[in-house]
Design an enzyme around this catalytic site. Structure first.
Site, PDB file in Angstrom:
ATOM      1  N   GLU A 300     -25.807  55.336 -72.178  1.00  0.00           N
ATOM      2  CA  GLU A 300     -27.210  55.016 -71.961  1.00  0.00           C
ATOM      3  C   GLU A 300     -27.833  56.310 -71.451  1.00  0.00           C
ATOM      4  OE1 GLU A 300     -30.138  52.668 -69.006  1.00  0.00           O
ATOM      5  OE2 GLU A 300     -28.190  51.720 -69.296  1.00  0.00           O
ATOM      6  N   CYS A 335     -35.272  56.352 -66.462  1.00  0.00           N
ATOM      7  CA  CYS A 335     -34.952  56.704 -67.848  1.00  0.00           C
ATOM      8  C   CYS A 335     -35.901  56.012 -68.816  1.00  0.00           C
ATOM      9  CB  CYS A 335     -33.506  56.356 -68.171  1.00  0.00           C
ATOM     10  SG  CYS A 335     -33.052  54.651 -67.808  1.00  0.00           S
TER      11      CYS A 335
END
Length: 554
Positions: A300, A335
């Site tokens: 990720e 993020c």
């Protein structure tokens, strides 16, 4: 969801107190809390530094090497982390090696452990719901990854709700199998979710509780034995959470917890040979790990996340507020933070940008609605701003200046929320594209606009991006939504008037798309994808038909 966070935050101090559900026999325990905490979040300081230990083979251990962490708000050395050096990884290698490939449990082995983890999760969810415990973790998060109390509280809230989702029988439901009838009597094929066995988890600084807890518990639910490494700047949060989990029944040998630098962790991964490694963090490190570990990774990684405002203009104040939250909450250190805002020309004619400026200027260091940037210095952030402003037609919309009257150490960044406008026709030029789409993990966004006939150019620019985590398509026009969603790939895409890029709760998938290595988090589907593989068992009992004879060779 944000309104729910706000409501619960307002109620947290008035909720009924509960008795502790477990005792803790360590002399380091802070007895004012109903959990086995070894620190008081608000008392950690240069005068009273905290210590962070390692956990291996069921024992908390120190190290001869102590990494001193500076307070991100004033530069005081306020946490000492016992970091394992390369020469000290052998106990962690041995611990990983002690776990077989078929895991600590699976559908055929120790199935009672599925029930055990349902019980552990039930107790942990209850503990994390207690007002004092919620407040403790929210304030501890604030100390090491400065963000507003509401943002820190929301992280604890999502983590607690995740745990509630996997209480009781929900853990064994993750291992649900299926069967298909065979070709003859006595034959059936069965598909099972199978653990990897020894695994590794590496998580970043920006969500020091939510990301490691959700990935760690998913790994454990499926029968794996993980070694967990959290960024040392914030690892104290997860150290305290592990102590809480132990008090809820987590076997101390089931998880190893290591503090070390990147080089040491790389050596551990190569020698310990985990069957799968989950990495959340920068794209550069992700690609290195993918090569070193021969593809046995789930990633990720970083995301340059975009938001498109469609041609239909509605609820200008609301859209401005969501854009401000997406770009600047947690000082942009998500993020999923909004990195690129792409406005239809209809929005360019409104007062949206001026409202964005007003909202950004409300953010203050005093309440941590703006704060230190832990991966970029102030000079680096201002240099990037300067480079963008050198592009023809670009202009500074707001920000672009250092924060004032603060004591944030120079190793970190401290700038006002910033937005730079760059014309679309300049963004798509090869000489500018990499600069404009460089992810800046801080309170920074690029803004541009487009006309109706330029939508294909916008979509082409999005196609060229290499990271596809979150995106938002802000429109209630179904044909516009269909066009944009059908020609993009981001794994977590919000669509409609209330679309956002950040604030993912525990009730839907969060993760990138377009990459077979992509990892998800938070949902049963994510847990099964990341932390288990498929195993097929074909039963073929017979009987062999009467009169069977050996046939001719084939």
């Amino acid at each position: 969801m944000m309104n729910l966070f706000l409501t619960r935050a307002a109620r947290v101090s008035s909720l009924t107190k509960h008795n502790a559900v477990a005792a803790f026999n360590s002399s380091r325990c802070v007895h004012s809390l109903p959990i086995p905490a070894t620190v008081e979040a608000e008392e950690i300081s240069g005068a009273k530094p905290a210590e962070v230990l390692n956990l291996v083979q069921g024992k908390w251990i120190r190290s001869s090497n102590w990494n001193t962490i500076l307070d991100p708000l004033n530069g005081e050395p306020f946490i000492k982390v016992a970091e394992v050096e390369e020469s000290g990884i052998q106990p962690f290698v041995e611990s990983l090696s002690s776990c077989p490939k078929h895991g600590l449990h699976n559908p055929f082995k120790a199935p009672e452990r599925y029930l055990l983890y349902g019980d552990i999760t039930t107790k942990a969810a209850h503990m994390l719901s207690l007002p004092k415990v919620t407040d403790f973790f929210a304030k501890l998060i604030q100390r090491v990854s400065p963000k507003s109390y509401q943002q820190a509280f929301s992280e604890v809230f999502v983590t607690q709700k995740f745990l509630e989702n996997f209480c009781g029988d929900q853990v064994r439901f993750l291992a649900r199998s299926f069967s298909v009838p065979g070709n003859h009597l006595g034959q059936q094929s069965h598909g099972f979710r199978w653990p990897y066995g020894p695994v590794a988890i590496i998580t970043p600084f920006n969500f020091p509780l939510e990301i490691p807890v959700l990935q760690l518990m998913g790994a454990l639910y499926m029968g794996n034995k993980p070694v967990l490494k959290v960024d040392s700047k914030v690892s104290i949060v997860m150290e305290q959470m592990l102590r809480l989990l132990h008090s809820c029944g987590l076997p101390t040998e089931d998880v190893d917890f290591i503090n070390c630098d990147g080089k040491t962790m790389n050596k551990l991964l190569l020698e310990g040979n985990p069957r799968m490694t989950l990495f959340t963090g920068s794209s550069r490190v992700a690609e290195k790990l993918a090569g070193d570990l021969k593809g046995r990774v789930k990633l990720e990684d970083a995301g340059f996340d975009w938001k498109i405002l469609g041609p239909d203009v509605h609820q200008e104040d609301y859209i401005a507020w969501v854009c401000d939250q997406d770009a600047y909450a947690c000082s942009g250190q998500k993020c999923s933070a909004q990195s690129l805002l792409i406005m239809h020309e209809n929005w360019s004619k409104t007062s949206l940008v001026s409202k964005l400026k007003e909202l950004a200027e409300r953010r203050k260091l005093a309440d941590l609605t703006i704060g230190p940037v832990l991966t970029f210095t102030t000079d680096a952030l201002l240099e990037h701003t300067k480079n963008l402003l050198a592009i023809p037609g670009s202009k500074l919309l707001f920000g672009g200046q250092p924060l004032e009257d603060h004591s944030i150490p120079q190793i970190y960044g401290a700038i006002k929320p910033t937005a730079v406008y760059v014309p679309l026709e300049e963004i798509v030029k090869d000489k500018n594209y990499d600069l404009v789409t460089k992810e800046i993990f801080g309170p920074f966004q690029v803004v541009t606009d487009y006309k109706n006939h330029q939508l294909p150019i916008v979509l082409e620019a999005l196609e060229k991006m290499h990271a596809h985590l979150t995106a938002a398509v802000v429109s209630n026009d179904p044909l516009f939504l269909q066009e944009v969603i059908g020609n993009t790939v981001n794994g977590t895409t919000y669509a409609g008037l209330r679309a956002r890029t950040t604030g993912a709760p525990q009730n839907h998938w969060f993760g990138p798309a377009g990459d077979p290595r992509g990892a998800g988090i938070g949902t049963p589907e994510a847990i099964k994808l990341v932390w288990s593989c498929h195993r097929e068992v074909i039963y073929d009992y017979g009987p062999v038909s009467k009169g069977w004879e050996i046939p001719s060779s084939t």
